[in-house]
Design an enzyme around this catalytic site. Structure first.
Site, PDB file in Angstrom:
ATOM      1  N   GLU A 152      26.222  -3.535  60.600  1.00 30.31           N
ATOM      2  CA  GLU A 152      25.412  -4.636  61.133  1.00 30.31           C
ATOM      3  C   GLU A 152      23.976  -4.536  60.142  1.00 30.31           C
ATOM      4  O   GLU A 152      23.636  -3.588  59.905  1.00 30.31           O
ATOM      5  CB  GLU A 152      25.175  -4.738  62.512  1.00 30.31           C
ATOM      6  CG  GLU A 152      24.562  -3.508  63.037  1.00 30.31           C
ATOM      7  CD  GLU A 152      23.088  -3.623  63.026  1.00 30.31           C
ATOM      8  OE1 GLU A 152      22.210  -4.347  62.648  1.00 30.31           O
ATOM      9  OE2 GLU A 152      22.346  -2.367  63.261  1.00 30.31           O
ATOM     10  N   PHE A 153      23.324  -5.985  60.018  1.00 34.55           N
ATOM     11  CA  PHE A 153      22.087  -6.195  59.501  1.00 34.55           C
ATOM     12  C   PHE A 153      21.237  -6.936  60.157  1.00 34.55           C
ATOM     13  O   PHE A 153      20.768  -7.913  59.532  1.00 34.55           O
ATOM     14  CB  PHE A 153      22.479  -6.530  58.095  1.00 34.55           C
ATOM     15  CG  PHE A 153      23.638  -5.793  57.108  1.00 34.55           C
ATOM     16  CD1 PHE A 153      23.037  -4.475  56.432  1.00 34.55           C
ATOM     17  CD2 PHE A 153      24.915  -5.943  56.944  1.00 34.55           C
ATOM     18  CE1 PHE A 153      23.961  -3.725  55.643  1.00 34.55           C
ATOM     19  CE2 PHE A 153      25.521  -5.408  56.250  1.00 34.55           C
ATOM     20  CZ  PHE A 153      25.251  -4.034  55.628  1.00 34.55           C
ATOM     21  N   LEU A 154      21.428  -6.726  61.410  1.00 32.87           N
ATOM     22  CA  LEU A 154      20.449  -7.661  62.340  1.00 32.87           C
ATOM     23  C   LEU A 154      18.898  -7.373  62.349  1.00 32.87           C
ATOM     24  O   LEU A 154      18.715  -6.171  62.265  1.00 32.87           O
ATOM     25  CB  LEU A 154      21.062  -7.445  63.837  1.00 32.87           C
ATOM     26  CG  LEU A 154      22.519  -7.819  63.880  1.00 32.87           C
ATOM     27  CD1 LEU A 154      22.920  -7.832  65.427  1.00 32.87           C
ATOM     28  CD2 LEU A 154      23.105  -9.062  63.348  1.00 32.87           C
ATOM     29  N   LYS A 206      24.351   0.271  54.771  1.00 32.56           N
ATOM     30  CA  LYS A 206      23.325   0.151  55.694  1.00 32.56           C
ATOM     31  C   LYS A 206      22.332   1.210  55.496  1.00 32.56           C
ATOM     32  O   LYS A 206      21.062   0.609  55.616  1.00 32.56           O
ATOM     33  CB  LYS A 206      23.992   0.561  57.097  1.00 32.56           C
ATOM     34  CG  LYS A 206      23.064   0.105  58.262  1.00 32.56           C
ATOM     35  CD  LYS A 206      22.182  -1.089  58.270  1.00 32.56           C
ATOM     36  CE  LYS A 206      21.196  -1.259  59.434  1.00 32.56           C
ATOM     37  NZ  LYS A 206      21.715  -1.325  60.605  1.00 32.56           N
ATOM     38  N   PRO A 254       1.139  -5.569  54.533  1.00 29.60           N
ATOM     39  CA  PRO A 254       0.347  -4.481  54.431  1.00 29.60           C
ATOM     40  C   PRO A 254      -0.076  -4.447  56.010  1.00 29.60           C
ATOM     41  O   PRO A 254      -0.267  -5.446  56.704  1.00 29.60           O
ATOM     42  CB  PRO A 254      -0.836  -4.528  53.604  1.00 29.60           C
ATOM     43  CG  PRO A 254      -0.932  -6.038  53.512  1.00 29.60           C
ATOM     44  CD  PRO A 254       0.399  -6.600  53.613  1.00 29.60           C
ATOM     45  N   GLY A 259       8.433   0.451  62.816  1.00 30.91           N
ATOM     46  CA  GLY A 259       8.766   1.499  63.853  1.00 30.91           C
ATOM     47  C   GLY A 259      10.173   0.992  64.295  1.00 30.91           C
ATOM     48  O   GLY A 259      10.987   0.432  63.402  1.00 30.91           O
ATOM     49  N   CYS A 262      15.520   1.590  64.339  1.00 25.52           N
ATOM     50  CA  CYS A 262      16.357   1.590  62.920  1.00 25.52           C
ATOM     51  C   CYS A 262      15.716   2.461  62.071  1.00 25.52           C
ATOM     52  O   CYS A 262      15.940   3.433  61.437  1.00 25.52           O
ATOM     53  CB  CYS A 262      16.671   0.346  62.802  1.00 25.52           C
ATOM     54  SG  CYS A 262      17.810  -0.553  63.783  1.00 25.52           S
ATOM     55  N   LYS A 265      14.132   6.343  62.297  1.00 32.94           N
ATOM     56  CA  LYS A 265      15.558   7.311  62.432  1.00 32.94           C
ATOM     57  C   LYS A 265      16.425   7.495  61.475  1.00 32.94           C
ATOM     58  O   LYS A 265      16.995   8.452  61.130  1.00 32.94           O
ATOM     59  CB  LYS A 265      16.179   7.269  63.884  1.00 32.94           C
ATOM     60  CG  LYS A 265      16.772   5.896  64.195  1.00 32.94           C
ATOM     61  CD  LYS A 265      18.160   6.105  64.008  1.00 32.94           C
ATOM     62  CE  LYS A 265      18.892   5.019  64.405  1.00 32.94           C
ATOM     63  NZ  LYS A 265      20.365   4.738  64.284  1.00 32.94           N
TER      64      LYS A 265
END
Length: 436
Positions: A152-154, A206, A254, A259, A262, A265
């Site tokens: 997935e690329f959500l 991904k 900038p 955070g 995805c 981690k």
């Protein structure tokens, strides 16, 4: 042929995928091991804040096209295509990804599969996971079960739109049958670029995408560090770079850094897996990407501390934002909440406001104070910090906010405000990577 779909795991990814597949016309059965979550989903209530998701859930629960269960037996009997959408969090004390939830799903589902079907992984995983799970399925399943990997690329905050209007679909398959089934499943989406590849390439797409985006964000934040040392303006630098078509302006904003559940981690898991494969030197740059990102949080705390005279003790700090990004209630690895907690640990009296993430923030950081509006969070503040760029905060009236604070000090952690407007309203305005 109309396939019946199941979705295993109903978190951010799974709930969105289930609702959107129902919107495309499929019968969908979602599974989760959390009975309370399933009860909410059966009422059409979203387990997360995601614009547009609850509308789809209510719509298709009402039509009967979308149902939810805690039974693997029911899922195995119902589904022709089983989408696996469970999380792969970072292991405690390690960089590596924890894929135990994936293994548990396969171990629980496979013994009940008694007919031909397709299992489709959508989770972000270390390269090599799909091949291992394919072998596991062959060993445990009773029928003919194929595996595919369909990352997935959500984007959180845009997940429904990204599912229904994807910019590409990647199909990692081991044979033509899996490819054909997935082409049929995604046919209602219309003309979408489809990349058909093998398992490891699909897995790497991904992780490589997330690594690239993280690198781009950290690059402009590295430039912000240089700008602070030279009294240059990173906002203008970013604008000038964005006109170069080879670079572009997306993810070149900038600020406080990335955070969420995805990017942090995933880049760490990518480094860990590269080390296991003996290719760790190829990704050593990601260590600096991670370090640059974390330094922005420390720099934000430094700027705020300077504004209140060098110490947070006996100082009141208003924090605008707790979610890691706007249009989300996700506080996983949130730079905003991390900064707020750090200031609280240094003795500051911190009050946080976020339009949708307050409940999650309270659970994660119960020692902080919370308010129900930006004005309430900023009342009597010696400094106000904008840490999540919600439009509500961008639209704040600097004069109205100025009437409730103790001192008109603001640090814009997202470079989201008009510095001139705020300074003309009497504010001492500071931002990461910009001159005083």
């Amino acid at each position: 042929m109309t396939h019946r779909l199941t979705v295993l795991g109903t978190g951010y990814l799974g709930a969105t995928h289930a609702a959107c597949m129902a919107e495309l016309g499929f019968e969908v059965l979602g599974l989760d091991v959390d009975p309370d979550k399933i009860a909410r989903l059966r009422r059409g209530e979203s387990p997360i804040y995601e614009p547009g998701l609850e509308t789809l859930l209510k719509k298709h629960v009402a039509t009967g096209r979308l149902r939810f269960t805690t039974s693997y037996e029911e899922v195995a009997e119902f589904g022709d295509v089983h989408f696996v959408c469970v999380g792969t969090p970072q292991k405690k004390g390690e960089y590596a990804a924890d894929v135990s939830h994936l293994d548990q799903v396969v171990d629980s589902l496979a013994p009940h599969l008694r007919r031909d079907c397709l299992v489709v992984g959508k989770s972000t995983v270390p390269v090599g996971t799909a091949q291992r799970l394919a072998a596991r399925l062959r060993r445990l399943a009773g029928g003919r079960v194929d595996l595919a990997w369909n990352p997935e690329f959500l984007r959180e905050g845009f997940a429904v739109n990204d599912t229904l209007h994807p910019d590409r679909i990647v199909l990692g398959v081991a044979g033509p049958r899996a490819e054909q089934i997935l082409r049929e499943v995604y046919a209602p989406l219309g003309e979408v670029p489809i990349v058909v590849t093998d398992f490891p390439t699909a897995e790497l797409v991904k992780t490589a995408a997330n690594a690239f985006l993280a690198t781009k964000i950290s690059f402009i934040n590295a430039m912000a560090e240089v700008c602070e040392a030279t009294q240059a303006d990173v906002k203008q630098l970013s604008k000038a770079l964005s006109y170069d078509e080879r670079i572009g302006g997306r993810f070149l904003n900038p600020g406080l850094g990335f955070g969420g559940g995805c990017l942090p981690k995933d880049i760490r898991a990518f480094m860990a897996r590269a080390g296991e494969l003996g290719a760790d030197q190829a990704l050593t740059f990601l260590r600096e990407v991670d370090a640059i990102n974390m330094r922005r949080r420390a720099r934000m705390v430094d700027l705020a501390r300077d504004m209140v005279g060098g110490s947070f003790r006996h100082r009141v700090v208003g924090v605008l934002g707790a979610a890691f990004k706007p249009n989300s209630d996700d506080i996983r690895d949130s730079p905003a909440l991390d900064v707020a907690a750090t200031i609280g640990q240094e003795g500051g009296a911190v009050t946080v406001y976020d339009p949708v993430a307050l409940d999650n923030a309270r659970k994660a950081q119960p020692t902080l104070s919370y308010a129900e509006s930006a004005l309430s969070a900023s009342r009597d503040a010696d400094v106000v910090l904008l840490l999540t760029e919600w439009q509500e905060f961008v639209d704040l009236d600097p004069h109205a906010l100025g009437r409730v604070v103790n001192r008109r000090n603001i640090v814009d952690g997202r470079n989201a405000l008009d510095a001139t407007v705020w300074r003309e309203a009497g504010w001492n305005y500071r931002a990461l990577g910009r001159p005083q």
